[in-house]
Design a protein around this motif. Structure first.
Motif, PDB file in Angstrom:
ATOM      1  N   PRO A 389       0.819  -1.233   0.000  1.00 29.36           N
ATOM      2  CA  PRO A 389       0.000   0.000   0.000  1.00 29.36           C
ATOM      3  C   PRO A 389       0.847   1.274   0.000  1.00 29.36           C
ATOM      4  O   PRO A 389       0.485   2.260  -0.647  1.00 29.36           O
ATOM      5  N   ILE A 390       1.964   1.246   0.706  1.00 31.58           N
ATOM      6  CA  ILE A 390       2.830   2.418   0.733  1.00 31.58           C
ATOM      7  C   ILE A 390       3.529   2.583  -0.619  1.00 31.58           C
ATOM      8  O   ILE A 390       3.631   3.696  -1.147  1.00 31.58           O
ATOM      9  N   ALA A 391       3.980   1.489  -1.194  1.00 31.74           N
ATOM     10  CA  ALA A 391       4.628   1.560  -2.510  1.00 31.74           C
ATOM     11  C   ALA A 391       3.656   2.111  -3.554  1.00 31.74           C
ATOM     12  O   ALA A 391       4.038   2.926  -4.404  1.00 31.74           O
ATOM     13  N   ALA A 392       2.392   1.699  -3.480  1.00 30.91           N
ATOM     14  CA  ALA A 392       1.401   2.182  -4.451  1.00 30.91           C
ATOM     15  C   ALA A 392       1.159   3.680  -4.265  1.00 30.91           C
ATOM     16  O   ALA A 392       1.011   4.422  -5.247  1.00 30.91           O
ATOM     17  N   ALA A 393       1.121   4.142  -3.010  1.00 29.15           N
ATOM     18  CA  ALA A 393       0.901   5.565  -2.755  1.00 29.15           C
ATOM     19  C   ALA A 393       2.070   6.399  -3.254  1.00 29.15           C
ATOM     20  O   ALA A 393       1.885   7.479  -3.825  1.00 29.15           O
ATOM     21  N   VAL A 394       3.280   5.924  -3.050  1.00 28.29           N
ATOM     22  CA  VAL A 394       4.461   6.653  -3.525  1.00 28.29           C
ATOM     23  C   VAL A 394       4.490   6.668  -5.047  1.00 28.29           C
ATOM     24  O   VAL A 394       4.862   7.675  -5.674  1.00 28.29           O
ATOM     25  N   ALA A 395       4.071   5.584  -5.684  1.00 25.76           N
ATOM     26  CA  ALA A 395       4.068   5.520  -7.146  1.00 25.76           C
ATOM     27  C   ALA A 395       3.140   6.556  -7.764  1.00 25.76           C
ATOM     28  O   ALA A 395       3.338   6.964  -8.911  1.00 25.76           O
ATOM     29  N   ARG A 396       2.138   7.014  -6.994  1.00 29.13           N
ATOM     30  CA  ARG A 396       1.209   8.024  -7.510  1.00 29.13           C
ATOM     31  C   ARG A 396       1.743   9.444  -7.383  1.00 29.13           C
ATOM     32  O   ARG A 396       1.145  10.382  -7.921  1.00 29.13           O
ATOM     33  N   LEU A 397       2.855   9.616  -6.684  1.00 32.70           N
ATOM     34  CA  LEU A 397       3.453  10.942  -6.535  1.00 32.70           C
ATOM     35  C   LEU A 397       4.163  11.349  -7.824  1.00 32.70           C
ATOM     36  O   LEU A 397       4.490  10.498  -8.659  1.00 32.70           O
ATOM     37  N   PRO A 398       4.441  12.646  -8.004  1.00 36.09           N
ATOM     38  CA  PRO A 398       5.137  13.080  -9.217  1.00 36.09           C
ATOM     39  C   PRO A 398       6.490  12.402  -9.374  1.00 36.09           C
ATOM     40  O   PRO A 398       7.247  12.270  -8.398  1.00 36.09           O
ATOM     41  N   ALA A 399       6.809  11.990 -10.556  1.00 37.61           N
ATOM     42  CA  ALA A 399       8.082  11.331 -10.827  1.00 37.61           C
ATOM     43  C   ALA A 399       9.233  12.259 -10.458  1.00 37.61           C
ATOM     44  O   ALA A 399       9.251  13.432 -10.836  1.00 37.61           O
ATOM     45  N   GLY A 400      10.184  11.713  -9.750  1.00 35.53           N
ATOM     46  CA  GLY A 400      11.346  12.492  -9.337  1.00 35.53           C
ATOM     47  C   GLY A 400      11.285  12.967  -7.912  1.00 35.53           C
ATOM     48  O   GLY A 400      12.299  13.402  -7.354  1.00 35.53           O
ATOM     49  N   LEU A 401      10.105  12.908  -7.278  1.00 33.05           N
ATOM     50  CA  LEU A 401       9.991  13.317  -5.882  1.00 33.05           C
ATOM     51  C   LEU A 401      10.640  12.259  -4.990  1.00 33.05           C
ATOM     52  O   LEU A 401      10.382  11.065  -5.130  1.00 33.05           O
ATOM     53  N   VAL A 402      11.507  12.697  -4.078  1.00 32.51           N
ATOM     54  CA  VAL A 402      12.187  11.789  -3.149  1.00 32.51           C
ATOM     55  C   VAL A 402      11.966  12.324  -1.739  1.00 32.51           C
ATOM     56  O   VAL A 402      12.314  13.470  -1.437  1.00 32.51           O
ATOM     57  N   LEU A 403      11.389  11.485  -0.880  1.00 34.01           N
ATOM     58  CA  LEU A 403      11.053  11.870   0.484  1.00 34.01           C
ATOM     59  C   LEU A 403      11.850  11.046   1.480  1.00 34.01           C
ATOM     60  O   LEU A 403      11.997   9.836   1.316  1.00 34.01           O
ATOM     61  N   ASP A 404      12.363  11.702   2.508  1.00 31.99           N
ATOM     62  CA  ASP A 404      12.938  10.992   3.648  1.00 31.99           C
ATOM     63  C   ASP A 404      11.835  10.909   4.690  1.00 31.99           C
ATOM     64  O   ASP A 404      11.239  11.935   5.064  1.00 31.99           O
ATOM     65  N   ALA A 405      11.544   9.701   5.159  1.00 33.31           N
ATOM     66  CA  ALA A 405      10.308   9.512   5.910  1.00 33.31           C
ATOM     67  C   ALA A 405      10.441   8.383   6.930  1.00 33.31           C
ATOM     68  O   ALA A 405      11.465   7.692   7.003  1.00 33.31           O
ATOM     69  N   GLU A 406       9.377   8.210   7.697  1.00 33.05           N
ATOM     70  CA  GLU A 406       9.245   7.096   8.631  1.00 33.05           C
ATOM     71  C   GLU A 406       8.026   6.294   8.205  1.00 33.05           C
ATOM     72  O   GLU A 406       6.924   6.842   8.036  1.00 33.05           O
ATOM     73  N   LEU A 407       8.219   4.995   8.000  1.00 34.75           N
ATOM     74  CA  LEU A 407       7.130   4.091   7.668  1.00 34.75           C
ATOM     75  C   LEU A 407       6.551   3.590   8.984  1.00 34.75           C
ATOM     76  O   LEU A 407       7.268   2.992   9.797  1.00 34.75           O
ATOM     77  N   VAL A 408       5.260   3.845   9.221  1.00 33.11           N
ATOM     78  CA  VAL A 408       4.667   3.552  10.527  1.00 33.11           C
ATOM     79  C   VAL A 408       3.414   2.708  10.360  1.00 33.11           C
ATOM     80  O   VAL A 408       2.810   2.647   9.282  1.00 33.11           O
ATOM     81  N   ALA A 409       3.022   2.066  11.467  1.00 38.80           N
ATOM     82  CA  ALA A 409       1.758   1.331  11.543  1.00 38.80           C
ATOM     83  C   ALA A 409       0.953   1.906  12.707  1.00 38.80           C
ATOM     84  O   ALA A 409       1.512   2.258  13.752  1.00 38.80           O
ATOM     85  N   TRP A 410      -0.358   1.992  12.523  1.00 41.26           N
ATOM     86  CA  TRP A 410      -1.245   2.579  13.524  1.00 41.26           C
ATOM     87  C   TRP A 410      -2.335   1.564  13.845  1.00 41.26           C
ATOM     88  O   TRP A 410      -3.021   1.066  12.961  1.00 41.26           O
TER      89      TRP A 410
END
Length: 615
Positions: A389-410
């Motif tokens: 699900p996270i990979a699919a959400a990132v794939a929908r972002l504009p090409a070339g965008l790179v985010l430093d982030a924390e992958l979390v579960a709630w």
């Protein structure tokens, strides 16, 4: 007649008890004392620039007029310079020292205005200025919104921006440039203002017509003309009160809760200078100057990229490949500290306080419709297959965008680290929500932004994610230390671990990161590296831990059954052949390290294993 000695010259001062500001009762002598107190910060901003004056010899309630020529009575030792003029020869004062400054102030010169060029090179600007002037129904906080948009847009052109109050109701933005003809700078500034008006017509105008300015901010670009001037930093303004055109830090501007917090008078500014120095000091560094872009900016809304799937060639990247960063990239790692640094810590240019969340570090690469997203783990692996699900959400972002982030579960109203471990093995349960909480942006389509200050990257991050729905969201952050500490208390029950504190001016450079990025963990746990395990590989009894200070300890008491299963799962495939350790007996070294969270207590120290940090 009263006298004052400044820079080795004795000045005769007159009419010190004359009331200059009737509303506040401020005297001419107080104005002179103010300029004497701030002259060492003010004069570098006037260096080699011809000065125009707003003269108020009898105070702001009497006749007020502009003077370009040296005022009558100017000492002959005060430097003057010939400058271009349509009316023939014009000589103007060039202030070089405190004595010259106070001599003209004593002659009723209240306001100081300078062009964007130096006396030695008329019409060759070394800075760009934008005057943000609010119309009726708008105020300096409205100007702040516009300033943020312009700062972001200028950063996209590689230009760094400083800010000061106008001393009235607005703000001035200043950009250091490599020497550029004023006509070019003016054309660029006009196009920039027109671009912003086209994007935000409800907020911005770029023409002077007052009928259109109600509720909006005029972005006055015209002061870049070689014939125009701008109020100098630290100049007193001829308002009802003795206000000052006061330099600000961006953090201070962002933190202001009311327009009144951005009004400074001659009574306040000397104390600000003594406490914090000159926020505009870096503006004077020639190394900060950048070339003006070769072409005027394109008319494009300076807002967030649309979350829709981008094309392989992004329009914002001018037809070039928008992907400028590819995995793996080296990440910045904060150093652990026992206390939250003050707002003037970490170098003194402001601190951004972010919530420290309980998850996996993840650098997310959006690579366009023809290539899957890449979720880089702390060790460089791709987590995309484990968190679809996270990979699919990132794939929908504009090409070339790179985010430093924390992958979390709630789950159940709190961050649930253990669910990340379970999800990567079995998939997410129905009552578990996965999220990608971004705290930095490393690249935009077509542009690596790691060299920009963190404060600029934060603005770009918020713009990039403004219209992006969950699960991708920006981290909660503030420049207010007290507010950040309140968050950690209020959100402790949700699993928020503490704060990550970052220098607002820091570029994204992994080397030396611990000096400008630090982490404060609420509680008494520390990080450690698992070097080996004891016991059967399927049911480890303990782990050999290396603390970040170099100490090596065996976890004690033995691992719980749940901890043992966690270690077995994550250590699988990393265990080497068993060896005998003279201190810990038979152990299996890890061929690739794992990070763990432990509590160290007692003398001699004992390490209580809390959990693995995962990948």
């Amino acid at each position: 007649m009263p006298q004052m000695t400044v820079d080795g010259r004795t000045l005769a001062l007159s009419h010190l008890d004359k009331v200059y500001f009737p509303r506040t009762g401020t005297l001419k002598g107080e104005v002179l004392r103010y300029y004497a107190a701030v002259h060492s910060a003010l004069l570098p901003h006037l260096r080699d620039r011809p000065v125009s004056f707003l003269r108020c010899p009898d105070g702001v309630a009497a006749e007020v007029f502009v003077a370009k020529n040296p005022p009558p009575g100017t000492p002959d030792w005060v430097r003057t310079a010939e400058v271009p003029s349509n009316s023939g020869e014009l000589r103007q004062v060039v202030l070089e020292d405190g004595a010259g400054l106070l001599s003209v102030v004593n002659l009723g010169c209240l306001e100081l205005h300078v062009p964007q060029w130096h006396a030695g090179a008329p019409g060759l600007a070394d800075r760009l200025v934008l005057d943000l002037d609010p119309g009726a129904g708008a105020d300096v906080l409205t100007c702040r919104t516009v300033a943020g948009l312009l700062r972001e847009r200028l950063a996209a052109d590689g230009l760094e921006v400083w800010v000061k109050t106008s001393g009235g109701k607005g703000l001035h933005l200043l950009v250091p440039l490599e020497p550029t003809p004023s006509a070019r700078v003016s054309a660029y500034a006009k196009e920039l203002a027109a671009e912003l008006e086209a994007a935000r017509p409800e907020l911005v105008v770029h023409t002077m017509a007052k009928a259109r300015r109600t509720g909006r901010v005029l972005v006055d670009w015209s002061q870049n003309s070689a014939k125009k001037t701008t109020a100098a930093p630290y100049t007193v303004r001829a308002q009802e009160r003795p206000t000052v055109s006061a330099p600000l830090s961006w953090a201070e501007l962002d933190a202001a809760g009311s327009a009144a917090e951005l009004v400074f008078t001659i009574a306040e500014v000397p104390e600000r200078l003594a406490a914090h120095g000159d926020p505009l000091g870096p503006l004077l560094d020639p190394a900060r100057a950048r070339p003006l872009p070769a072409a005027a900016p394109h008319r494009a809304r300076p807002a967030s990229p649309a979350p829709a799937r981008s094309k392989s060639k992004s329009p914002s990247s001018g037809g070039r490949d928008p992907v400028v960063l590819t995995p793996p990239v080296e990440v910045m790692r904060p150093a652990a500290v026992p206390a939250v640094p003050p707002a003037d810590g970490l170098g003194g240019a402001g601190v951004l306080y972010e919530l420290k969340l309980d998850g996996f570090r993840c650098v997310a690469f959006a690579r366009g419709p023809d290539r899957p997203a890449f979720l880089q783990s702390r060790s460089g692996r791709d987590l995309a297959a484990e968190f679809p699900p996270i990979a699919a959400a990132v794939a929908r972002l504009p090409a070339g965008l790179v985010l430093d982030a924390e992958l979390v579960a709630w789950r159940g109203g709190r961050f649930a680290f253990e669910e990340l471990l379970r999800t990567r093995r079995d998939g997410a349960a129905e009552d578990v929500a996965l999220g990608l909480i971004a705290f930095d942006v490393l690249a935009l389509p077509g542009r690596d932004v790691r060299s920009l200050p963190l404060a600029d990257r934060r603005r770009l991050l918020l713009a990039a994610l403004a219209e992006v729905p969950p699960p991708v969201q920006p981290v909660l952050a503030t420049t207010d230390r007290a507010e950040a500490l309140t968050w950690t208390e209020q959100l402790a029950d949700t699993g928020v671990e503490g704060l990550v504190c970052k220098a607002a001016g820091s570029a994204y450079r992994p080397r030396g990161a611990g000096r400008v990025w630090v982490k404060y963990r609420r509680g008494d746990t520390v990080d450690a590296t698992v070097r080996a395990v004891t016991g059967p590989p399927a049911r480890p009894r303990a782990v050999v831990l290396e603390l970040d200070d170099g100490r090596v300890l065996l976890s004690s008491p033995p691992l719980s059954p749940l901890q043992s299963r966690q270690v077995a799962e994550l250590a699988a495939g990393r265990l080497g052949a068993p060896v005998h350790d003279p201190q810990y007996g038979d152990v299996r070294p890890l061929t690739a390290p794992l990070r763990a969270e432990v509590t160290v207590t007692g003398r001699p120290p004992a390490a209580l294993f809390v959990r693995l940090r995962g990948d």
